[in-house]
Design a protein around this motif. Structure first.
Motif, PDB file in Angstrom:
ATOM      1  N   SER A  83      -1.694   2.615   2.064  1.00 25.57           N
ATOM      2  CA  SER A  83      -1.425   1.421   1.251  1.00 25.57           C
ATOM      3  C   SER A  83      -2.539   0.387   1.369  1.00 25.57           C
ATOM      4  O   SER A  83      -2.686  -0.478   0.508  1.00 25.57           O
ATOM      5  N   GLY A  84      -3.337   0.479   2.449  1.00 24.93           N
ATOM      6  CA  GLY A  84      -4.438  -0.456   2.611  1.00 24.93           C
ATOM      7  C   GLY A  84      -5.611  -0.158   1.709  1.00 24.93           C
ATOM      8  O   GLY A  84      -6.513  -0.992   1.550  1.00 24.93           O
ATOM      9  N   LEU A  85      -5.622   1.033   1.105  1.00 21.13           N
ATOM     10  CA  LEU A  85      -6.747   1.455   0.272  1.00 21.13           C
ATOM     11  C   LEU A  85      -6.343   1.775  -1.155  1.00 21.13           C
ATOM     12  O   LEU A  85      -7.199   2.003  -2.008  1.00 21.13           O
ATOM     13  N   SER A  86      -5.048   1.813  -1.423  1.00 22.56           N
ATOM     14  CA  SER A  86      -4.573   2.180  -2.759  1.00 22.56           C
ATOM     15  C   SER A  86      -3.187   1.589  -2.984  1.00 22.56           C
ATOM     16  O   SER A  86      -2.423   1.383  -2.038  1.00 22.56           O
ATOM     17  N   SER A  87      -2.860   1.358  -4.246  1.00 26.71           N
ATOM     18  CA  SER A  87      -1.528   0.846  -4.591  1.00 26.71           C
ATOM     19  C   SER A  87      -0.537   1.975  -4.861  1.00 26.71           C
ATOM     20  O   SER A  87       0.624   1.712  -5.210  1.00 26.71           O
ATOM     21  N   THR A  88      -0.971   3.222  -4.693  1.00 25.28           N
ATOM     22  CA  THR A  88      -0.099   4.361  -4.983  1.00 25.28           C
ATOM     23  C   THR A  88       1.168   4.326  -4.137  1.00 25.28           C
ATOM     24  O   THR A  88       2.266   4.603  -4.630  1.00 25.28           O
ATOM     25  N   TYR A  89       1.026   3.978  -2.848  1.00 28.00           N
ATOM     26  CA  TYR A  89       2.202   3.954  -1.963  1.00 28.00           C
ATOM     27  C   TYR A  89       3.254   2.980  -2.493  1.00 28.00           C
ATOM     28  O   TYR A  89       4.435   3.339  -2.623  1.00 28.00           O
ATOM     29  N   GLN A  90       2.860   1.758  -2.762  1.00 33.75           N
ATOM     30  CA  GLN A  90       3.823   0.752  -3.197  1.00 33.75           C
ATOM     31  C   GLN A  90       4.460   1.131  -4.523  1.00 33.75           C
ATOM     32  O   GLN A  90       5.671   0.970  -4.721  1.00 33.75           O
ATOM     33  N   ASN A  91       3.637   1.666  -5.419  1.00 33.82           N
ATOM     34  CA  ASN A  91       4.135   2.098  -6.722  1.00 33.82           C
ATOM     35  C   ASN A  91       5.156   3.223  -6.559  1.00 33.82           C
ATOM     36  O   ASN A  91       6.248   3.185  -7.146  1.00 33.82           O
ATOM     37  N   ALA A  92       4.823   4.216  -5.729  1.00 39.39           N
ATOM     38  CA  ALA A  92       5.725   5.347  -5.509  1.00 39.39           C
ATOM     39  C   ALA A  92       7.004   4.906  -4.810  1.00 39.39           C
ATOM     40  O   ALA A  92       8.094   5.412  -5.107  1.00 39.39           O
ATOM     41  N   LYS A  93       6.885   3.975  -3.879  1.00 40.75           N
ATOM     42  CA  LYS A  93       8.044   3.464  -3.155  1.00 40.75           C
ATOM     43  C   LYS A  93       9.039   2.815  -4.117  1.00 40.75           C
ATOM     44  O   LYS A  93      10.255   3.048  -4.041  1.00 40.75           O
ATOM     45  N   GLN A  94       8.514   2.023  -5.030  1.00 39.84           N
ATOM     46  CA  GLN A  94       9.370   1.343  -6.001  1.00 39.84           C
ATOM     47  C   GLN A  94      10.050   2.348  -6.930  1.00 39.84           C
ATOM     48  O   GLN A  94      11.246   2.223  -7.240  1.00 39.84           O
ATOM     49  N   PRO A 131     -26.012   2.177   5.740  1.00 33.53           N
ATOM     50  CA  PRO A 131     -24.789   1.660   6.371  1.00 33.53           C
ATOM     51  C   PRO A 131     -23.903   2.763   6.932  1.00 33.53           C
ATOM     52  O   PRO A 131     -23.901   3.900   6.438  1.00 33.53           O
ATOM     53  N   ILE A 132     -23.154   2.423   7.963  1.00 35.10           N
ATOM     54  CA  ILE A 132     -22.092   3.282   8.485  1.00 35.10           C
ATOM     55  C   ILE A 132     -20.808   2.473   8.398  1.00 35.10           C
ATOM     56  O   ILE A 132     -20.727   1.367   8.939  1.00 35.10           O
ATOM     57  N   ILE A 133     -19.831   2.995   7.679  1.00 36.12           N
ATOM     58  CA  ILE A 133     -18.562   2.302   7.539  1.00 36.12           C
ATOM     59  C   ILE A 133     -17.485   3.047   8.337  1.00 36.12           C
ATOM     60  O   ILE A 133     -17.647   4.223   8.678  1.00 36.12           O
ATOM     61  N   SER A 134     -16.405   2.352   8.630  1.00 37.32           N
ATOM     62  CA  SER A 134     -15.324   2.967   9.405  1.00 37.32           C
ATOM     63  C   SER A 134     -13.978   2.543   8.843  1.00 37.32           C
ATOM     64  O   SER A 134     -13.862   1.536   8.130  1.00 37.32           O
ATOM     65  N   THR A 135     -12.953   3.325   9.153  1.00 37.89           N
ATOM     66  CA  THR A 135     -11.607   2.951   8.737  1.00 37.89           C
ATOM     67  C   THR A 135     -10.570   3.544   9.671  1.00 37.89           C
ATOM     68  O   THR A 135     -10.753   4.620  10.235  1.00 37.89           O
ATOM     69  N   ARG A 136      -9.494   2.799   9.834  1.00 36.82           N
ATOM     70  CA  ARG A 136      -8.282   3.293  10.466  1.00 36.82           C
ATOM     71  C   ARG A 136      -7.178   3.373   9.408  1.00 36.82           C
ATOM     72  O   ARG A 136      -6.001   3.437   9.720  1.00 36.82           O
ATOM     73  N   GLY A 137      -7.592   3.316   8.146  1.00 36.49           N
ATOM     74  CA  GLY A 137      -6.652   3.462   7.045  1.00 36.49           C
ATOM     75  C   GLY A 137      -6.269   2.175   6.351  1.00 36.49           C
ATOM     76  O   GLY A 137      -5.681   2.203   5.273  1.00 36.49           O
ATOM     77  N   TYR A 138      -6.604   1.036   6.942  1.00 41.06           N
ATOM     78  CA  TYR A 138      -6.208  -0.230   6.334  1.00 41.06           C
ATOM     79  C   TYR A 138      -7.279  -0.770   5.391  1.00 41.06           C
ATOM     80  O   TYR A 138      -6.975  -1.410   4.396  1.00 41.06           O
ATOM     81  N   SER A 139      -8.538  -0.517   5.709  1.00 39.62           N
ATOM     82  CA  SER A 139      -9.661  -0.920   4.873  1.00 39.62           C
ATOM     83  C   SER A 139     -10.904  -0.208   5.382  1.00 39.62           C
ATOM     84  O   SER A 139     -10.920   0.321   6.496  1.00 39.62           O
ATOM     85  N   PHE A 140     -11.944  -0.180   4.548  1.00 41.82           N
ATOM     86  CA  PHE A 140     -13.234   0.318   5.011  1.00 41.82           C
ATOM     87  C   PHE A 140     -14.066  -0.876   5.441  1.00 41.82           C
ATOM     88  O   PHE A 140     -14.270  -1.812   4.674  1.00 41.82           O
ATOM     89  N   ASP A 141     -14.540  -0.856   6.683  1.00 38.28           N
ATOM     90  CA  ASP A 141     -15.301  -1.971   7.231  1.00 38.28           C
ATOM     91  C   ASP A 141     -16.691  -1.512   7.653  1.00 38.28           C
ATOM     92  O   ASP A 141     -16.898  -0.348   8.016  1.00 38.28           O
ATOM     93  N   MET A 142     -17.636  -2.444   7.608  1.00 34.63           N
ATOM     94  CA  MET A 142     -18.986  -2.131   8.065  1.00 34.63           C
ATOM     95  C   MET A 142     -18.965  -1.949   9.580  1.00 34.63           C
ATOM     96  O   MET A 142     -18.571  -2.836  10.314  1.00 34.63           O
ATOM     97  N   PHE A 143     -19.351  -0.767  10.036  1.00 40.90           N
ATOM     98  CA  PHE A 143     -19.345  -0.471  11.461  1.00 40.90           C
ATOM     99  C   PHE A 143     -20.721  -0.664  12.090  1.00 40.90           C
ATOM    100  O   PHE A 143     -20.869  -1.284  13.139  1.00 40.90           O
ATOM    101  N   SER A 144     -21.749  -0.109  11.456  1.00 40.38           N
ATOM    102  CA  SER A 144     -23.096  -0.191  12.016  1.00 40.38           C
ATOM    103  C   SER A 144     -24.122   0.051  10.921  1.00 40.38           C
ATOM    104  O   SER A 144     -23.768   0.286   9.761  1.00 40.38           O
ATOM    105  N   ARG A 145     -25.388   0.012  11.308  1.00 43.97           N
ATOM    106  CA  ARG A 145     -26.489   0.264  10.377  1.00 43.97           C
ATOM    107  C   ARG A 145     -27.494   1.169  11.061  1.00 43.97           C
ATOM    108  O   ARG A 145     -27.619   1.166  12.282  1.00 43.97           O
TER     109      ARG A 145
END
Length: 294
Positions: free
Chosen positions: A90-101, A186-200
């Protein structure tokens, strides 16, 4: 009537052919290329998508409509006692909320789970759910496990350029230009909530080293118990770096001998269109249940 249907969307890096063999349902994510709508693995294939991406085609993502989800849920409930739908985080897409409804208006037999994952970690969750289903675990047991283990995953992605994040409005043009001029990767990272800049970094070689070093930190801290028990898996996503992904596999196996190596796969198209070509990602994920048999 069969007991449990496992569903996910095409952000799980599972092909329609794999889904058929595993007896799961894949909701294809729509995306637009130069004004034309496509669905991953249905009316466009990997080589065609990669070619469009490299040529700089205008690509944007979309979501399954409420009407489509309602139609799928209603039809599948005729065949199954319960449906477990594990969409992209749900942190990366609205599909979860839409499907839940949508699910709430149809039946309590539809269980929409926010597993906070995308790409291969989401695939791992779906495969674990399949294994639990095949071991006759209950709906509640499967759902509880998916929620309980949602944080047991890390993803790091080396990107060749910020150009595609800029095109999608996910990074400011000035930042992308600055990175290009300095040849910063860039190197980005995620735990599923958002993609964040991790390193370069300035090269793929340096990027792989940084990702491995960070995975070691994750494993030595958060995932130490699971890793020592052999319950962590490592996989690779990429967007066109086929040979480099194979080489990276060997480096990861050498660095993490107690982990299971599972997959090398192309990024889901809806992720690749923002990440761009020539990206290389690695994911470490808990895997308490064996892979299901096709």
């Amino acid at each position: 009537m069969e007991k449990i249907l496992i569903m996910t969307d095409s952000n799980a890096s599972i092909s329609q052919e794999e889904a058929k063999n595993l007896h799961i349902y894949i909701v294809p994510m729509p995306f637009i290329i130069n004004g034309e709508e496509f669905y991953e693995g249905i009316n466009i294939q990997e080589d065609e998508f990669l070619s469009a991406l490299r040529k700089g085609a205008k690509i944007s993502t979309s979501q399954p409509s409420s009407f489509l989800l309602e139609e799928i849920f209603t039809e599948e409930l005729k065949k199954y006692e319960d449906i477990i739908f594990i969409p992209m985080s749900s942190g990366l897409s609205s599909t979860y909320q839409n499907a839940k409804q949508v699910a709430e208006t149809i039946s309590p037999r539809i269980h929409v789970i926010d597993n906070h994952r995308v790409c291969i970690p989401l695939k791992e969750s779906v495969l674990e759910a399949c294994s639990m289903r095949d071991q006759n675990k209950s709906v509640d047991e499967i759902c509880d496990y998916l929620i309980k283990t949602s944080a047991k995953s890390s993803v790091y992605v080396y990107m060749d350029t910020l150009k595609y994040l800029k095109k999608g409005g996910r990074v400011k043009p000035a930042v992308a230009l600055f990175a290009t001029l300095l040849r910063i990767k860039p190197i980005i990272s995620t735990r599923g909530y958002s993609f964040d800049m991790f390193s370069r970094c300035r090269s793929l070689k340096e990027g792989k080293k940084k990702m491995i070093n960070q995975l070691k930190i994750d494993i030595e801290n958060e995932f130490k118990e699971e890793y020592e028990k052999g319950l962590m898996s490592i996989s690779i996503n990429h967007s066109g770096l086929y040979q480099e992904a194979e080489e990276f596999k060997n480096e990861l196996i050498a660095a993490f001998p107690k982990a299971q190596f599972h997959f090398i796969q192309f990024f889901p198209y809806s992720a690749a269109c923002h990440i761009g070509p020539d990206a290389l990602g690695v994911a470490v994920t808990i895997n308490s249940f064996s892979l299901p048999k096709n």
